[in-house]
Design an enzyme around this catalytic site. Structure first.
Site, PDB file in Angstrom:
ATOM      1  N   TYR A 141      32.352  41.053  43.863  1.00  0.00           N
ATOM      2  CA  TYR A 141      32.815  42.061  44.820  1.00  0.00           C
ATOM      3  C   TYR A 141      31.643  42.811  45.467  1.00  0.00           C
ATOM      4  O   TYR A 141      31.820  43.447  46.501  1.00  0.00           O
ATOM      5  CB  TYR A 141      33.748  43.076  44.145  1.00  0.00           C
ATOM      6  N   LYS A 192      34.197  31.751  32.912  1.00  0.00           N
ATOM      7  CA  LYS A 192      34.476  30.404  33.426  1.00  0.00           C
ATOM      8  C   LYS A 192      33.173  29.623  33.225  1.00  0.00           C
ATOM      9  O   LYS A 192      32.587  29.073  34.162  1.00  0.00           O
ATOM     10  CB  LYS A 192      34.891  30.514  34.907  1.00  0.00           C
ATOM     11  N   ASP A 224      41.270  30.777  33.089  1.00  0.00           N
ATOM     12  CA  ASP A 224      42.572  30.155  33.361  1.00  0.00           C
ATOM     13  C   ASP A 224      43.426  30.141  32.094  1.00  0.00           C
ATOM     14  O   ASP A 224      44.627  30.439  32.128  1.00  0.00           O
ATOM     15  CB  ASP A 224      42.406  28.736  33.955  1.00  0.00           C
ATOM     16  N   ASP A 248      40.080  42.269  37.491  1.00  0.00           N
ATOM     17  CA  ASP A 248      40.999  42.795  38.499  1.00  0.00           C
ATOM     18  C   ASP A 248      42.348  42.085  38.366  1.00  0.00           C
ATOM     19  O   ASP A 248      43.422  42.715  38.295  1.00  0.00           O
ATOM     20  CB  ASP A 248      40.381  42.524  39.883  1.00  0.00           C
ATOM     21  N   ASP A 252      45.978  43.447  36.138  1.00  0.00           N
ATOM     22  CA  ASP A 252      47.268  43.636  36.816  1.00  0.00           C
ATOM     23  C   ASP A 252      48.353  42.795  36.152  1.00  0.00           C
ATOM     24  O   ASP A 252      49.495  43.249  35.994  1.00  0.00           O
ATOM     25  CB  ASP A 252      47.168  43.269  38.303  1.00  0.00           C
TER      26      ASP A 252
END
Ligand code: NAD
Length: 359
Positions: A141, A192, A224, A248, A252
């Site tokens: 980000y 990852k 994943d 992020d 959620d």
């Protein structure tokens, strides 16, 4: 010496939920002799209306000198048409980056009394208590270079840079491990590492940090798989630590496991443990001014503030216990209401928490 709390009610339901959270904070301040000094400030839309800026210099100065910040929520349709750099969210992002709040703590707790609010089966989620620790000021980000460019053949290409320094990984790692020590001594680091070099380094550094916490069990999981496991068997996790983008998304998803956004607090901490505390939800313009807002996420944010910045775990426990009592009594704001329970408004919910604290 008195400790200063900056209170930023924000917009729409922000002031309504903050009134209740402050009532609870004042109650525990008196009971546990915490010697707190509250100061109020403007942020977001309320600040734009009063000063023309989403993060006025006075608010930033107060934030810098405060021990902790308690925030309602900012933004809403009233400011949808203001220029981008003046939008309410700018105030929030500004305060997070100015104060270097790198560690985002998002608990996903499902009180057994509310298990039917989740879209997952009761036995999968009842009693869920996990903590997602998300790196908040680095990763893709913020990485440079970034942009959209036009190639020689005229085709456009978008690009971002996923970068983490060792020191940034180490810092969030130490935070996660030290938090695990206050819980169930397990950290799962999500990456990852089978594809991305950044997260190969992430995994290596997490191992190094973990070696300094031999009493805490460290495991690793690809993002994943972590997404799948959160839906399949979320109670297997204690503390989950991950980078900005994965955090992020996963936080959620974890929040939604609980089915009740009005119940979820959060914290963003700097290196010295000072922090900003806020509910996970937004300003809920659709229900503002109607006494329908659930103040419990903000009240539980007060508990997090007491635990993580003000080192008053007994006061934090008392608030969390009082919330549980109120739920046991069957009191519900509309967002968590099911038939047979007692429907209450925002201030009655706050009053009930105070009554439970006094009982
Ligand atoms: P939202 O979280 O405000 O609302 C989503 C839904 O949840 C709505 O139906 C709302 O009524 C309900 N809800 C939220 N909080 C509740 C509570 N305490 N009690 C009962 N019901 C509650 O998300 P949104 O509608 O996408 O955003 C509204 C505004 O809030 C936008 O301007 C957005 O930018 C802003 N926002 C701010 C923050 C923040 O300040 N940290 C976070 C998210 C969204």
């Amino acid at each position: 010496m008195a400790r200063k709390i900056l209170v930023l009610p924000g917009d729409y339901i922000g002031p309504e939920i903050m009134t209740e959270a402050v009532k609870v904070l004042q109650e525990v301040d008196a009971r546990f002799k915490l010697d707190l000094e509250l100061e109020y400030g403007l942020l977001g839309g309320a600040a734009i209306d009063a000063t023309g800026q989403p993060l006025p210099p006075e608010t930033l100065a107060s934030a810098r000198s405060a021990d902790a910040i308690l925030l309602g929520a900012v933004g809403g349709p009233r400011w949808d048409n203001v220029e981008r750099h003046l939008r309410p969210e700018r105030g929030l992002l500004g305060i997070r980056s100015e104060l270097k709040l790198f560690g985002n703590l998002r608990p996903a707790i499902l009180y057994p009394q509310l298990a039917d609010a989740s879209s997952l089966k009761r036995e999968v989620v009842a009693g869920l208590d996990i903590l997602i620790v998300r790196e908040l000021t680095g990763g893709i980000y913020f990485g440079e270079p970034r942009g959209i460019r036009t190639l020689e053949n005229g085709e456009r290409e978008g690009f971002n840079t996923y970068v983490y320094r060792e020191s940034e990984i180490r810092r969030i790692g130490h935070l996660a491990f030290s938090l695990a020590r206050k819980r169930n001594n397990r950290v799962c680091s999500v990456d990852k590492a089978n594809v991305l070099e950044v997260t190969m380094l992430w995994r290596e550094v997490m191992e190094e940090v973990g070696a300094q916490y031999p009493d805490v069990e460290l495991s690793h999981m690809y993002v994943d798989n972590a997404a799948m496991q959160l839906l399949r068997a979320p109670k297997q996790f204690d503390v989950l630590v991950t980078g900005n983008m994965f955090g992020d998304i996963l936080s959620d998803a974890a929040a939604m496991l609980t089915g009740s956004i009005g119940m979820l607090p959060s914290a963003s901490l700097d290196e010295s443990g000072r922090g900003m505390y806020e509910p996970c939800h937004g300003t809920a313009p659709d229900i503002a001014g109607q006494g329908k807002a659930n103040p419990l996420a903000t009240i539980l944010s007060v508990a997090m503030m007491l635990r993580y910045t003000l080192a008053s775990p007994a006061a934090a426990d008392a608030i969390e216990q009082a919330v549980s009592v109120v739920l046991d009594q069957g009191l519900r704001t509309p967002d968590i209401y099911t038939q047979g329970q007692q429907l209450v408004n925002t201030s009655a919910m706050g009053d009930a928490v105070i009554a439970a604290l006094r009982a």
